[in-house]
Design an enzyme around this catalytic site. Sequence first.
Site, short mmCIF file in Angstrom:
data_model
loop_
_atom_site.label_atom_id
_atom_site.label_comp_id
_atom_site.label_asym_id
_atom_site.label_seq_id
_atom_site.Cartn_x
_atom_site.Cartn_y
_atom_site.Cartn_z
N ASP A 133 0.84 -1.21 0.00
CA ASP A 133 0.00 0.00 0.00
C ASP A 133 0.87 1.25 0.00
OD1 ASP A 133 -3.08 -0.99 0.90
OD2 ASP A 133 -1.44 -2.35 1.37
N ASN A 193 -6.71 -3.91 -4.60
CA ASN A 193 -7.95 -3.34 -5.12
C ASN A 193 -7.73 -2.06 -5.90
OD1 ASN A 193 -7.36 -2.62 -2.27
ND2 ASN A 193 -9.00 -1.12 -2.57
N HIS A 209 -3.12 -9.70 -1.14
CA HIS A 209 -3.44 -8.34 -0.68
C HIS A 209 -4.31 -8.30 0.56
CE1 HIS A 209 -3.68 -4.05 -0.87
NE2 HIS A 209 -5.00 -4.06 -1.01
N HIS A 226 -11.78 -3.19 6.96
CA HIS A 226 -11.76 -4.34 6.04
C HIS A 226 -11.97 -5.68 6.74
CE1 HIS A 226 -10.58 -1.53 2.97
NE2 HIS A 226 -9.45 -1.24 3.58
N VAL A 229 -5.08 -3.42 4.82
CA VAL A 229 -5.34 -2.67 6.05
C VAL A 229 -4.15 -1.75 6.30
CG1 VAL A 229 -5.73 -2.82 8.53
CG2 VAL A 229 -6.74 -4.52 7.00
N HIS A 230 -4.44 -0.48 6.48
CA HIS A 230 -3.36 0.51 6.57
C HIS A 230 -2.81 0.58 8.00
CE1 HIS A 230 -5.31 2.63 2.86
NE2 HIS A 230 -4.74 1.47 2.56
#
Length: 433
Positions: free
Chosen positions: A144, A204, A287, A297, A325-326
């Site tokens: 990400d 995504n 991912h 998420h 997931v950040h």
Amino acid sequence: MDQKLILTVSLLLVSATVIADYVRPPPRKTLSLPWGPKPASYPQQVHISLAGEKHMRVTWITDDKSSPSTVEYGTSPGTYSSVAQGESTSYSYLFYSSGKIHHTVIGPLDYNTVYFYRCGGQGREFQLKTPPAQFPVTFAVAGDLGQSGWTKTTLDHIDQCKYDVHLLPGDLAYADYIQHRWDSFGELVQPLASARPWMVTEGNHEQEYIPLLKDGFESYNARWKMPFQESESSSNLYYSFDVAGIHIIMLGSYTDYDEQSDQYSWLKADLSKVDRTKTPWLIVLFHVPWYNSNKAHRGEGDDMMAAMEPLLYAANVDLVLAGHVHAYERSKRINNGRFDPCGTVHITIGDGGNREGLAHSYMKPQPEWSVFREASFGHGELKIVNATHAFWSWHRNDDDEPVRSDQVWITSLVSSGCVAEKRNELRKILAAP
């Protein structure tokens, strides 16, 4: 009280206070990239990837559609003893037309060797280093990424790491339909991606699907060609490769993965060829995380986990790396939601520096399987020391300094006896129609 003892206690208290009072810095703005125009025939957005045993794929873009897809290379600066001819492609996306995208495979190359190369006979000389043939080998890991100020910090920290290969579990450019962002991302990562192989899988933000107009992943597939053909996959969205004594499988969270899918069939075939005496470590990337105690998420990986976890468990996967997931999270060895000494360590590392910010909210209490979790930007380093031991560390981006905030020694499942124990279980799953 002794003065030295007082000083020691004071330092410990200060240290504890610093950790407890750590405040995550706010998101940074999207980078405004100042690169000027280049001659149309000059290579841009140069990056490299592994392309089968002792081979490397060099990818670059030119504005000149007549530029050749050739790479000259050798082990001395300015002296090129070999030349390779490749292929090219391009694509259009609504009102955008890409430059000429070149993919050229060079090799055979020596292991653990620096090569100097030039793309299309024009522009500057680049240099790359091939991975070693044997342990130890080090991977940089960051998912990400995006193109924010934190992305730049993460890349700067990775540049300080003596690594051999970069692993990226999805969400690269955050172009999100705006195609020139793919170009700016390519320029942003070129200093690192042209020097060490970047092995990526899709997220995504790579989909860019427009019903009736555009299939998904068109830009991603054109720009980031991975060794899917070399690993007998029919899709650039899932593939595998070897580095030293590690077999690495890149799976697609956004293509069919059920037991009747092409991806599942390919995964079974790929696992059937793995020889753990030659590649004692087995690592998987995709991912969307399967184990996630963040409120962001939640549950999105459940269907893929239901389909594929029994197969990966039987195959004794040592480590799964995911993004999406950040934030950062590391699990115990786990299978079917419970601690299992023959299970897999799951790590979520979707905190490379995206523009959307961090996912701050976690479930409480922390699940029993979750060992460490934190919503901060950062990167991971995985050093496979030998056939039995690896050292994982996660480095938080703290005030532009990489701070090692989590670390653990991981013992391979081969050395624990799990591989031998589950051999019949794997054979049964692989033999199933």
